[in-house]
Each structure stands twice: as structure tokens, then as C-alpha cells.
Design an enzyme around this catalytic site. Structure first.
Site, PDB file in Angstrom:
ATOM      1  N   SER A 183    -134.752  34.539 -53.696  1.00  0.00           N
ATOM      2  CA  SER A 183    -135.405  33.231 -53.760  1.00  0.00           C
ATOM      3  C   SER A 183    -136.673  33.304 -54.586  1.00  0.00           C
ATOM      4  CB  SER A 183    -135.748  32.774 -52.338  1.00  0.00           C
ATOM      5  OG  SER A 183    -136.614  31.669 -52.345  1.00  0.00           O
ATOM      6  N   TYR A 207    -140.188  34.869 -45.187  1.00  0.00           N
ATOM      7  CA  TYR A 207    -138.893  34.741 -45.864  1.00  0.00           C
ATOM      8  C   TYR A 207    -138.941  35.423 -47.234  1.00  0.00           C
ATOM      9  CZ  TYR A 207    -134.951  32.368 -48.176  1.00  0.00           C
ATOM     10  OH  TYR A 207    -133.797  32.075 -48.865  1.00  0.00           O
ATOM     11  N   LYS A 210    -137.065  38.930 -48.651  1.00  0.00           N
ATOM     12  CA  LYS A 210    -136.263  38.878 -49.868  1.00  0.00           C
ATOM     13  C   LYS A 210    -136.725  39.918 -50.881  1.00  0.00           C
ATOM     14  CE  LYS A 210    -133.337  35.491 -49.097  1.00  0.00           C
ATOM     15  NZ  LYS A 210    -131.875  35.727 -49.075  1.00  0.00           N
TER      16      LYS A 210
END
Length: 320
Positions: A116, A140, A144
Site C-alpha cells: 500500500s 497498517y 506492509k
């Protein structure tokens, strides 16, 4: 090819599986922690196998005859911030375990990892590319980034053949809202077109986001399946999937052009401090020269993305 998709119950896994199953030579295994269906509208549904599994405990879907793996499972940005333990367990630990199982079971297998643009955080240059130092400001994006590094190292060592695509925000997503800070970027179109209220968590209509339609992203994911291994250095496997920059005002303009001005009555602008903090940490202005040079596609316009969504809704009716 025999292809595994994790997190296959989500909208992206279902869209990709449907496209892969249009090729009668592909065998597709769809796995998720919940019951996962074979996508409606699939041309060769008999070539699909569905498996309900907790990948932290059960990696039986990983077999020596796999040709490729798409890693899609995860807890999205807002969900990861709300529940740190769950986010780390799913986004980091389960993915590490799967990669480890793959290197022992099918060394050198093509792995396409869905990362992302949330790996980027402030401060940022005016234009971001793959050379920009990632400094994620959320759990998050942090998870990643850690998996990106692992994929790079495992590919360098020849344990897997990894490709990392950093996704823009996907819009317009069909279905229910995702637990992501960026969920409103689909909701601002999807809900008003359905006559439902859409909440926009930021009142600044000049706020920009980097977005891509599902159709274009699926085409890029298919392209990654056969990208030559030597197209990227063995230790640098990350590509920013091409997107386009669009403001909230431009999203509303597209809504009016496609759905009519009356749809604006369903848009409710408010201020959500927690989500605004996450959203304003993200990059939005990208140089996609690398991705384009490798044959990945860029979206045409946000209005085109909205029209793609309307066309999908019409096509979906024929599957029922």
C-alpha cells in the site's frame, strides 16, 4: 497455471479470481478465514477450489504444484489502528509464516504481494517515487513495509520470485464499506448512487488522494503474473501501481456527471480527527515512471472509474 489467492473473500480477491477464471487453463484456489464463494460471473467456475482456513494455523493450501500466489489477506488501515494485536497478527505474522512455508514447499514461486502507499508518511517530497524513503505513520503501513523488506530479501536469495505492488486507494469499490481510513473515497460515489447517505470525514474539498479503479488494478495484477523476473533487481521488487490524483471536489463533480446533481444531497461532510490524521499522512502525488516502463497501466480519469462502477453494477445483475 495453478494460482493461490489469500484473502479471496474480499472484493479484490473476487474480482481477480473472476478474471483469472476467464482463462480455461488456470486453476485458482481461493482461501480466506471465512467461507469464500466462487465469484459470480466466472466463466470456468469448475476450475476454482475454495478453502476456509486460518492461515496462522493452517497452511495446507500451500502445495508444491503452485505456480503463483497473490497475498491479499489483511486488516485495513483503520482496523489496524483500532486493534494493534489483530493487525500485527494478520498483516505481519500470518504473511511471514506463509512466505516461510512457500520457500520450503515451492522455492522460487512467483509471489505477488499487495502492499500500500500507506508505507509513505510525512515529511514527503512534492513528488513521490520508489526511491522516496518510506516512513509510515500507521500500523497498517508499518506492517506492509516490513513484509516488503522480507519479500525483497527472500527474492534476492532465490527463495521466492516476489513482486510488490503498492496499491493506490481503490475506487469505486463495490459492496460494503471496508474498515479503512480511505473507505469514504468509494462511499462518496457508491452510497449516493444507491440513495444512501455517505459520510466524508474531512471537510476540505481540495483534499487530494491517489486512486485507481478496480478494473485497472486487476489488469495490473494480471500483468504482474508474467512480468519477467529480471525486470527488477533481485533486491528491489517494489513498484508503485499507477494511479491518478483526485480531490474530493473532483469526486463530487464526477458523481454529478454520472449520477446527477440530486445525488449530492446524500453526501454529509464532517470532521473525524482520527481519520484525518491518517489521511493527511499519506502521499498523493506520484511519479509512476517505473511502473509504466514495466507495462503497468494508469487509470484514465476518476469519471471513467465511476462509469466502470456503474457498468459493473449492470453486469452484476446478469449474474443473479
Amino acid at each position: 497455471m495453478k494460482i493461490l489467492i489469500t484473502g479471496a473473500g474480499g472484493f479484490l480477491g473476487q474480482h481477480l479470481a473472476r478474471e483469472l477464471l476467464s482463462n480455461p487453463e488456470h486453476q485458482v484456489i481461493l482461501t480466506d478465514i471465512v467461507d469464500v464463494p466462487v465469484p459470480k460471473g466466472s466463466k470456468n467456475p469448475h476450475n476454482a477450489t475454495t478453502v476456509k482456513a486460518d492461515l496462522l494455523k493452517d497452511q495446507s493450501v500451500i502445495t508444491s504444484d503452485l505456480d503463483a500466489v497473490y497475498l491479499f489477506h489483511g486488516i485495513m488501515s483503520a482496523g489496524s489502528e483500532a486493534n494493534y494485536d489483530l493487525g500485527i497478527s494478520v498483516n505481519l505474522e500470518s504473511t511471514r509464516i506463509i512466505l516461510d512455508k512457500l520457500r520450503h514447499t515451492k522455492p522460487g514461486v512467483r509471489v505477488i504481494y499487495s502492499s500500500s502507499q500507506a508505507v509513505y508518511g510525512q515529511p514527503l517530497p512534492k513528488i513521490v517515487n520508489e526511491s522516496t524513503l518510506p516512513t509510515p505513520e500507521g500500523s497498517y503501513g508499518s506492517a506492509k513495509l516490513m513484509i516488503e523488506i522480507l519479500v525483497n530479501d527472500m527474492t534476492r536469495r532465490g527463495l521466492i520470485d516476489g513482486i510488490v505492488l503498492r496499491f493506490p486507494t481503490i475506487s469505486v469499490r463495490p459492496g460494503a464499506p471496508a474498515p479503512a481510513a480511505s473507505a469514504f473515497i468509494s462511499g462518496i460515489i457508491r452510497e449516493p448512487l444507491a440513495g444512501i447517505e455517505a459520510k466524508v470525514p474531512i471537510k476540505d474539498r481540495s483534499f487530494p488522494s491517489n486512486v485507481c479503479s478496480p478494473k485497472v488494478l486487476i489488469a495490473n495484477l494480471i500483468h504482474a503474473l508474467t512480468l519477467p523476473s529480471d525486470a527488477l533487481p533481485k533486491h528491489k521488487r517494489v513498484v508503485n501501481a499507477p494511479g491518478l490524483t483526485v480531490t474530493i471536489q473532483e469526486m463530487l463533480d464526477a458523481l454529478v456527471k454520472v449520477g446527477g446533481e440530486d445525488k449530492l444531497q446524500y453526501v454529509k461532510e464532517e470532521h473525524d480527527e482520527a481519520l484525518v490524521r491518517i489521511l493527511k499522512s499519506w502521499a498523493y502525488n506520484f511519479d509512476n515512471s517505473l511502473g509504466l516502463s514495466l507495462g503497468f497501466k494508469a487509470p484514465e480519469s476518476f469519471e471513467a472509474a465511476v462509469r466502470e462502477y456503474v457498468e459493473f453494477l449492470e453486469e452484476e445483475k446478469s449474474w443473479k
